[in-house]
Design an enzyme around this catalytic site. Structure first.
Site: not given
Length: 169
Positions: A2, A99-101, A144, A41, A71
């Protein structure tokens, strides 16, 4: 991905990528009078605070975001993981490897004292041998991750063990 995509929308050199505190030493902005930062985020909240402090120290005139740009789901989940990590024997994070988070949640768990912190894509990725004998397992998910995947993990624990679910926010 991203971040690189966002950087590609601007002229070459207009955005400098800082991934950690060490990177700050080597960046050389073109114009320090017109310098601002934003964060991805889904970064670790703690890491972001440290990077922001170092940026302010090196570039006192840097402009910060007008409001918190991490976020809510990311902040809330990272705080919950920090809260439970010292008290659990293992942490499972449901989420994709890209997925980064989700990856940050694993890192936050390890930093907070939960040495067995693992990213799983779904219930079939659970290494049951590694958590056998555990008294308490934490479960969280990337922002997500579909709720059905989390519910499947909980159901599998209930089938295998006398599981009690406790929600932490």
């Amino acid at each position: 991905p991203e971040t690189i995509g966002t950087m590609g929308q601007l002229p070459n050199g207009a955005v400098l990528l800082v991934e950690n505190v060490e990177d700050i030493k080597s960046i050389n902005p073109i114009n320090i009078e017109k310098l601002a930062y934003i964060t991805q985020t889904t970064l670790s909240v703690d890491d972001t605070i440290e990077i922001a402090k170092e940026l302010k120290k090196r570039f006192p005139m840097i402009v910060a975001p007008h409001k918190e740009d991490i976020c809510y789901a990311t902040t809330n989940r990272q705080n919950a993981v920090k809260k439970i990590s010292p008290f659990i024997d293992g942490l499972l994070v449901v989420g994709s490897a890209n997925s980064s988070n989700s990856k940050r949640l694993v890192e936050v768990g390890k930093k907070a004292g939960c040495n067995y912190s693992q990213l799983i894509d779904n219930v079939s990725d659970i290494d049951w041998r590694s958590i056998s004998g555990s008294k308490s397992i934490g479960l969280t998910a990337g922002a997500s991750a579909p709720e059905i995947l989390i519910n499947q993990v909980i159901e599998q624990f209930k089938k295998r063990y006398e599981a009690k679910v406790e929600f932490i926010e």
